[in-house]
Design a protein around this motif. Structure first.
Motif, PDB file in Angstrom:
ATOM      1  N   GLY A 281      20.357   3.147  20.037  1.00 32.03           N
ATOM      2  CA  GLY A 281      19.377   1.874  20.092  1.00 32.03           C
ATOM      3  C   GLY A 281      19.244   1.409  21.716  1.00 32.03           C
ATOM      4  O   GLY A 281      18.476   0.534  22.107  1.00 32.03           O
ATOM      5  N   PHE A 282      19.346   2.434  22.571  1.00 32.43           N
ATOM      6  CA  PHE A 282      18.962   2.376  23.958  1.00 32.43           C
ATOM      7  C   PHE A 282      17.543   2.666  24.301  1.00 32.43           C
ATOM      8  O   PHE A 282      17.225   3.816  24.014  1.00 32.43           O
ATOM      9  N   TYR A 283      16.926   1.845  25.146  1.00 28.10           N
ATOM     10  CA  TYR A 283      15.559   2.352  25.499  1.00 28.10           C
ATOM     11  C   TYR A 283      15.503   3.057  26.662  1.00 28.10           C
ATOM     12  O   TYR A 283      16.043   2.636  27.694  1.00 28.10           O
ATOM     13  N   TYR A 284      14.764   3.844  27.000  1.00 22.75           N
ATOM     14  CA  TYR A 284      14.048   4.430  28.369  1.00 22.75           C
ATOM     15  C   TYR A 284      12.543   4.556  28.268  1.00 22.75           C
ATOM     16  O   TYR A 284      11.952   4.918  27.506  1.00 22.75           O
ATOM     17  N   ILE A 285      12.265   4.308  29.562  1.00 16.81           N
ATOM     18  CA  ILE A 285      11.013   4.325  30.069  1.00 16.81           C
ATOM     19  C   ILE A 285      10.514   5.680  30.301  1.00 16.81           C
ATOM     20  O   ILE A 285      11.291   6.225  31.157  1.00 16.81           O
ATOM     21  N   THR A 286       9.480   6.374  29.824  1.00 16.36           N
ATOM     22  CA  THR A 286       9.152   7.610  30.107  1.00 16.36           C
ATOM     23  C   THR A 286       7.879   7.684  30.904  1.00 16.36           C
ATOM     24  O   THR A 286       7.359   8.928  31.315  1.00 16.36           O
ATOM     25  N   GLY A 287       7.140   6.523  30.894  1.00 17.09           N
ATOM     26  CA  GLY A 287       5.885   6.461  31.712  1.00 17.09           C
ATOM     27  C   GLY A 287       5.071   5.475  31.532  1.00 17.09           C
ATOM     28  O   GLY A 287       5.451   4.636  30.778  1.00 17.09           O
ATOM     29  N   ARG A 288       3.827   5.460  32.106  1.00 17.69           N
ATOM     30  CA  ARG A 288       2.914   4.445  32.084  1.00 17.69           C
ATOM     31  C   ARG A 288       1.501   4.780  31.065  1.00 17.69           C
ATOM     32  O   ARG A 288       1.282   6.153  31.220  1.00 17.69           O
ATOM     33  N   MET A 289       1.235   3.908  30.200  1.00 18.11           N
ATOM     34  CA  MET A 289       0.197   4.508  29.395  1.00 18.11           C
ATOM     35  C   MET A 289      -1.134   4.932  30.221  1.00 18.11           C
ATOM     36  O   MET A 289      -1.955   5.638  29.566  1.00 18.11           O
ATOM     37  N   LYS A 290      -1.247   4.200  31.342  1.00 12.06           N
ATOM     38  CA  LYS A 290      -2.411   4.660  32.333  1.00 12.06           C
ATOM     39  C   LYS A 290      -2.140   5.827  32.974  1.00 12.06           C
ATOM     40  O   LYS A 290      -2.782   6.016  34.024  1.00 12.06           O
ATOM     41  N   ARG A 291      -0.883   6.370  33.153  1.00  9.35           N
ATOM     42  CA  ARG A 291      -0.605   7.509  33.891  1.00  9.35           C
ATOM     43  C   ARG A 291      -0.493   8.823  33.048  1.00  9.35           C
ATOM     44  O   ARG A 291       0.290   9.670  33.437  1.00  9.35           O
ATOM     45  N   ILE A 292      -1.319   8.890  32.012  1.00  6.13           N
ATOM     46  CA  ILE A 292      -1.387   9.949  31.304  1.00  6.13           C
ATOM     47  C   ILE A 292      -2.461  10.844  31.304  1.00  6.13           C
ATOM     48  O   ILE A 292      -3.674  10.155  31.412  1.00  6.13           O
TER      49      ILE A 292
ATOM     50  N   ARG B 116      -1.297  16.810  26.987  1.00  9.74           N
ATOM     51  CA  ARG B 116      -0.905  15.443  27.383  1.00  9.74           C
ATOM     52  C   ARG B 116       0.213  15.516  28.466  1.00  9.74           C
ATOM     53  O   ARG B 116       1.286  16.044  28.027  1.00  9.74           O
ATOM     54  N   ILE B 117      -0.165  15.257  29.754  1.00 11.65           N
ATOM     55  CA  ILE B 117       0.899  15.196  30.818  1.00 11.65           C
ATOM     56  C   ILE B 117       1.317  13.967  31.472  1.00 11.65           C
ATOM     57  O   ILE B 117       0.294  13.109  31.818  1.00 11.65           O
ATOM     58  N   ASN B 118       2.402  13.610  31.512  1.00  7.22           N
ATOM     59  CA  ASN B 118       2.865  12.271  31.860  1.00  7.22           C
ATOM     60  C   ASN B 118       3.353  12.280  33.466  1.00  7.22           C
ATOM     61  O   ASN B 118       4.143  13.068  33.811  1.00  7.22           O
ATOM     62  N   LEU B 119       2.245  11.717  34.264  1.00  4.61           N
ATOM     63  CA  LEU B 119       2.382  11.834  35.692  1.00  4.61           C
ATOM     64  C   LEU B 119       3.801  11.421  36.340  1.00  4.61           C
ATOM     65  O   LEU B 119       4.304  11.994  37.420  1.00  4.61           O
ATOM     66  N   ASP B 120       4.165  10.329  35.776  1.00  8.09           N
ATOM     67  CA  ASP B 120       5.410   9.527  36.105  1.00  8.09           C
ATOM     68  C   ASP B 120       6.708  10.511  36.008  1.00  8.09           C
ATOM     69  O   ASP B 120       7.554  10.612  36.598  1.00  8.09           O
TER      70      ASP B 120
END
Length: 271
Positions: free
Chosen positions: A232-243, A250-254
């Motif tokens: 149930g733990f959350y992890y941030i993977t990036g920003r919507m606008k940073r794809i 699809r590449i996640n710049l963050d």
């Protein structure tokens, strides 16, 4: 509008900064939710080393004020000798910092020393690279202090989640779960992290006319992409606008920035 108490500027990291409209209820609800997990005591001594016009700095002020702790109003920062002279004088029991502050503390040799008065550290305002986070987690465990990783946005008054210190090493890189009276969920189509709670703002102000309105959205769209693990733990993977999409992929710049930072400790990267 009678509910409008304060305007806080957003960081402007995803465009031009704008004012976030917050109510007294927003401030009080968020402060009490933070006090539900942070071990603030009336005997604590806390430096206001983060600016009050920044939501994280303001939440340090409100939580410690409500809990009855001593607040030291200072203009010095961790890079100045004066700050450490004040530490010796006032015997700080906690310290709040964004990733940059913890990077600077590491370079100053913070992890090589012991601070008898220190009870806990808090970190928010972005993602600390995993290597450094692990160093702080091990330092905290060895020193008998708590290290709190938190996640928030100005639009949620300050904090939306925290990771219990006991699970810092097991869930390295996680933002934990929502604060008291708050709820997270993921948008099934986009993977965006959505939040609901009494600390959600009353809209943006771009002109004086906007001050007449205070309309809280049912759901706060964080603009952050996230995943949830089996516990149930959350992890941030990036920003919507940073794809970015290259050749249909699809590449996640963050994520790329974070991978590079993890491999090269002392360097900074911008994708």
């Amino acid at each position: 509008h009678p509910q409008l108490k304060i305007l806080l500027s957003t960081s402007g990291s995803t465009g031009s900064p704008k004012f976030v409209k917050l109510s007294e209820e927003n401030l009080i609800q968020n402060a009490h939710a933070i006090l539900d997990y942070l071990p603030i005591k009336s005997t604590d001594v806390t430096p206001l080393n983060l600016p009050l016009y920044y939501s994280y700095g303001l939440s340090v002020f409100t939580t410690n004020a409500i809990a009855g702790g001593k607040l030291v109003c200072t203009n010095s920062d961790v890079m100045q000798k004066e700050f450490w002279n004040e530490w010796d004088r006032f015997q700080y029991t906690s310290l709040a910092g964004v990733p940059y502050i913890y990077e600077m503390l590491t370079r100053l040799g913070f992890l090589k020393k012991q601070y008898p008065s220190l009870r806990y550290l808090t970190q928010a305002g972005g993602k600390l690279n995993k290597n450094l986070l692990e160093q702080y987690a091990l330092y905290a465990a060895k020193s008998g202090i708590d290290y709190y990783v938190m996640y928030g946005q100005t639009e949620a008054t300050a904090r939306m989640s925290f990771l219990p210190p006991a699970q810092l090493l097991d869930k390295l890189g996680a933002i934990g779960n929502s604060i008291k009276n708050g709820t997270f969920r993921l948008d099934e189509e986009t993977g965006e992290l959505l939040y609901t709670g009494p600390n959600v703002y009353g809209g943006y102000a771009n002109s004086p006319e906007d001050l007449a309105l205070f309309e809280q959205p049912d759901v706060l769209h964080t603009g952050d992409l996230a995943v949830q693990d089996q516990d149930g733990f959350y992890y941030i993977t990036g920003r919507m606008k940073r794809i970015v999409k290259l050749f249909g992929t699809r590449i996640n710049l963050d994520e790329i920035e974070q991978l590079l930072k993890n491999h090269f400790d002392q360097a900074n990267f911008v994708c």
